[in-house]
Design a protein around this motif. Structure first.
Motif, mmCIF file in Angstrom:
data_model
loop_
_atom_site.group_PDB
_atom_site.id
_atom_site.type_symbol
_atom_site.label_atom_id
_atom_site.label_comp_id
_atom_site.label_asym_id
_atom_site.label_seq_id
_atom_site.Cartn_x
_atom_site.Cartn_y
_atom_site.Cartn_z
ATOM 1 N N HIS A 268 -65.191 68.096 -74.276
ATOM 2 C CA HIS A 268 -64.565 66.920 -73.660
ATOM 3 C C HIS A 268 -63.452 66.392 -74.565
ATOM 4 C CE1 HIS A 268 -64.406 63.367 -71.061
ATOM 5 N NE2 HIS A 268 -64.255 62.663 -72.172
ATOM 6 N N PRO A 269 -62.284 66.070 -74.004
ATOM 7 C CA PRO A 269 -61.197 65.532 -74.839
ATOM 8 C C PRO A 269 -61.589 64.171 -75.419
ATOM 9 C CG PRO A 269 -60.645 65.352 -72.506
ATOM 10 C CD PRO A 269 -61.889 66.189 -72.581
ATOM 11 N N LEU A 270 -61.568 64.071 -76.721
ATOM 12 C CA LEU A 270 -62.018 62.854 -77.389
ATOM 13 C C LEU A 270 -60.845 62.010 -77.855
ATOM 14 C CD1 LEU A 270 -64.845 64.418 -79.609
ATOM 15 C CD2 LEU A 270 -65.068 63.364 -77.347
ATOM 16 N N ARG A 271 -61.036 60.714 -77.814
ATOM 17 C CA ARG A 271 -60.036 59.775 -78.332
ATOM 18 C C ARG A 271 -60.471 59.372 -79.733
ATOM 19 N NH1 ARG A 271 -60.928 58.930 -73.001
ATOM 20 N NH2 ARG A 271 -59.125 58.848 -71.606
#
Length: 277
Positions: A268-271
């Protein structure tokens, strides 16, 4: 009132710095504080296990060190057991209630330690000095407070009352520090400024409070707070001496061996929080 007519407790409060002691080193302070924190955790377990009800009141002038002492008391224990109560100004509805009514709701149940950062004694202090109540209301409170506290104690609550005493010089230094230090400006309220030039009025209010409410069953304990480190250690030690507790046996804890088969990484793309430091 002349000095010779003052009670021993009031005379002690007037001489906060008679025997100044050398400053505690940070290392000594932290070492002693750690020992007290360990004992407070033991006391917490006992309070929870035995269903004790403890109520601790902190009073004193602005800048006397109440907040720092309460923080030292609570920073290593559970907020579910050690609950701090710092009530704001009463609402319009609360102003129509019996004066003590809103405080009663916050008294401890079994297994709780409730800490009042200022308490019902507002009526004997700031409300009296700043004219928020009538002299008749203040007098009625002073006469009735011991009966109220007797009822609290008779219900099984351990009640401890602390007055932190500070000199005018040290108070002024601390208040000026709140003005100059951006981390502390939130501590400086408009009431602090209004109260600043009413030292003698607060002294008279304190003396009357001691006269009426320093009883054998619910005494005032005075702690000299010129040295913040010492007053914190002294008050914590005093609380431990006045709340009966034992060190309950505990089963030894051992972490089991852990097997991790799935990677902790995620697709999942993480911030990510920027690493500025």
């Amino acid at each position: 009132m002349s000095k010779k007519n003052l009670s021993p407790k009031t005379q002690a409060a007037e001489h906060a710095a008679i025997s100044p002691k050398p400053a505690l080193s940070e290392k000594t302070y932290l070492s002693e504080l750690r020992k007290l924190h360990i004992e407070l955790v033991k006391m917490q377990r006992w309070v929870q296990e035995r269903g004790l009800k403890v109520c601790i009141i902190f009073e004193g002038r602005d800048g006397a060190g109440k907040g720092g002492t309460i923080k030292a008391l609570t920073e290593r224990v559970s907020p579910r057991t050690f609950r701090v109560v710092a009530l704001p100004a009463p609402t319009d509805r609360e102003k129509t209630q019996m004066y003590l009514q809103r405080y009663i709701a916050h008294l401890p149940a079994a297994g709780e330690v409730v800490i009042f950062d200022r308490s019902w004694y507002n009526r004997a202090g700031v409300e009296r000095v700043m004219g928020f109540c009538t002299p008749e209301q203040t007098q009625a409170f002073l006469v009735g407070a011991p009966q109220f506290e007797k009822a609290i104690i008779d219900s099984g609550i351990i009640l401890l009352k602390y007055w932190l005493e500070v000199t005018p010089e040290e108070q002024e230094r601390r208040l000026r520090d709140r003005i100059d230090d951006g981390r502390k400006t939130w501590k400086l309220s408009p009431m602090d400024i209004l109260s600043f030039n009413r030292w003698d009025d607060y002294t008279s209010a304190r003396d009357d409070m001691f006269k009426y409410t320093d009883t054998e069953f619910s005494p005032w304990f005075i702690a000299h707070s010129e040295d913040k480190k010492r007053v914190r250690l002294n008050v914590l030690s005093h609380i431990l001496a006045h709340v009966p507790y034992e060190d309950l046996p505990q089963e030894p804890v051992k972490l089991p061996k852990r097997k991790i088969k799935v990677s902790s990484n995620t697709e999942h793309p993480l911030r990510i929080v920027p690493e500025k430091f």
